[in-house]
Design an enzyme around this catalytic site. Structure first.
Site, PDB file in Angstrom:
ATOM      1  CD  GLU A 114       4.053   0.688   7.095  1.00 37.65           C
ATOM      2  OE1 GLU A 114       4.686   0.984   8.092  1.00 37.65           O
ATOM      3  OE2 GLU A 114       3.702   1.458   6.175  1.00 37.65           O
TER       4      GLU A 114
ATOM      5  CG  ASP B 258      -0.292  -0.006   2.574  1.00 33.38           C
ATOM      6  OD1 ASP B 258       0.748  -0.899   2.728  1.00 33.38           O
ATOM      7  OD2 ASP B 258      -0.766   0.612   3.405  1.00 33.38           O
TER       8      ASP B 258
HETATM    9 ZN   LIG Z   1       6.616   2.321   4.266  1.00 36.90          ZN
END
Ligand SMILES: [Zn+2]
Length: 380
Positions: free
Chosen positions: A135, A73
């Site tokens: 994340e 992501d």
């Molecule tokens: Zn990163």
């Protein structure tokens, strides 16, 4: 789908960067990785938690299990790019696009390195990949959740390398073998509004707020810990929003952040802030509330055989030894450290999350050689 070669990480990096996988979207990025890993012999499992798709892949049955970890992501591109942030075009030897530094190129380098390493034969152990789409967001349904699922299945990871962009001035100049923890807290003091000339009829929330902040700042949190500087508390905002000079305001608010080392936990720091604010509020006869807007733990991997191996691989690939550091923000390594020794090694972080994020094409190729050197040394 672009067909990546296995010797140059750049086509795979570009294919990944052309998928607009803004947190928590997978946008086909994990599909590309799955189809790159399967022909190498990896058993690929997908773990979907909430809106988040995750991937765990393993080659080999035996220990030790060396894991590459990271995230596909990216943060939203924002405005003002010179070109399409998902075009992944190369100009003057630089690859531009969201995820160029943080961290799709590093994932491409890991996969390429693995493919090159496997040309020598099967590893004496196992290689695995742990990749998430969460994340840069809440990081709840990502790495943390996958690790819990793997643990429940009896899956064991022995060492882990995260491909976050750790390098400062020159790629390969820094490995992170720990990260500070971070705690964001909002303190509200709620008193009673009144006329400044009749303070006995009001309860001023500003006084206990100032007392609280002064007491918090007065404490020396520590003098450092192995691998870390001293922990630090900063008051980042004090707000009353009072436009009048003759009014005691009803509410006063402060925001603070603590960057802390392994001497502290978020829970213990929070308890200390609560005690301090509560005592000041009681003395002033006002109410108080705390809100935690973010928290993460500190972790540290002791220098030893694992970090020595990483340093040797970086030195071989980049021609100079890296330093071990614990600076910078947090990453999913904070969860992995509960499972096994973990460190982070990746590209330069200079343009991460910025407009016109980019990375030198040659740096990605060198990073792939570096990761290959890590595997070679690990399974030697
Ligand atoms: Zn990163």
């Amino acid at each position: 789908m672009d067909a990546p070669t296995i010797t140059d990480p750049i086509p795979l990096a570009q294919a990944l960067m052309r998928r607009p996988s803004v947190t928590p979207l997978e946008a086909g990025a994990l599909d590309i990785i799955e189809s790159a890993l399967k022909p190498l012999g990896f058993r690929v499992r997908r773990y979907k938690f909430g809106a988040v798709d995750n991937l765990y892949a393993r080659l080999g049955e035996h220990a030790p299990n060396f894991c590459f970890a990271g995230h596909v992501d990216v943060v939203p591109p924002g405005e003002g790019w010179a070109a399409d942030p998902f075009a992944a075009n190369i100009r003057d030897g630089l690859l531009y696009g969201r995820g160029a530094a943080d961290m799709k190129t590093a994932i491409a380098a890991m996969i390429t390195a693995t493919a090159d390493f496997l040309k020598r034969g099967a590893p004496k152990g196992s290689i695995s990949f742990l990749l998430t789409c969460d994340e840069e967001g809440p990081a709840v349904d990502g790495t943390k959740a996958v690790l819990a699922a793997l643990q429940a299945e009896g899956e064991k990871i022995d060492h882990c390398l995260v491909g976050e962009p750790t390098s400062e001035h020159r790629v390969g100049d820094m490995i992170k073998n720990g990260r500070r923890g971070s705690l964001n807290v909002v303190i509200n003091m709620d008193g009673k509004q009144g006329h400044v000339a009749y303070p006995h009829r009001a309860r001023n929330p500003v006084t206990p707020l100032i007392e609280t902040l002064a007491a918090l700042k007065a404490r020396t949190l520590d003098n450092g810990a192995p691998g870390f500087d001293a922990s630090n508390l900063e008051v980042t905002s004090v707000d009353v929003g009072n436009g009048a000079h003759n009014v005691i305001a009803q509410r006063a608010t402060a925001k603070l952040n603590i960057r802390f080392n392994t001497n502290h936990t978020p829970e213990a720091l929070l308890a200390w802030i609560e005690d301090t604010a509560s005592a000041a509020a009681q003395r002033a006869g006002v109410a108080h509330t705390l809100a935690v807007t973010s928290r993460s733990v500190a972790f540290y991997t002791d220098p030893g055989p694992f970090t020595d191996l990483l340093v040797a691989a970086v030195t071989e690939a980049f021609g100079a030894a890296p330093v071990l550091a614990t600076t910078g923000g947090t990453s999913d390594a904070r969860y992995i450290r509960d499972v096994c020794p973990v460190a982070e090694l990746g590209l330069r972080n200079e343009t991460a999350h910025m407009v016109d994020e980019h990375v030198a094409v040659e740096d990605v190729r060198t990073l792939a050689r570096c990761y290959e050197a890590v595997l070679r040394r690990y399974f030697a």
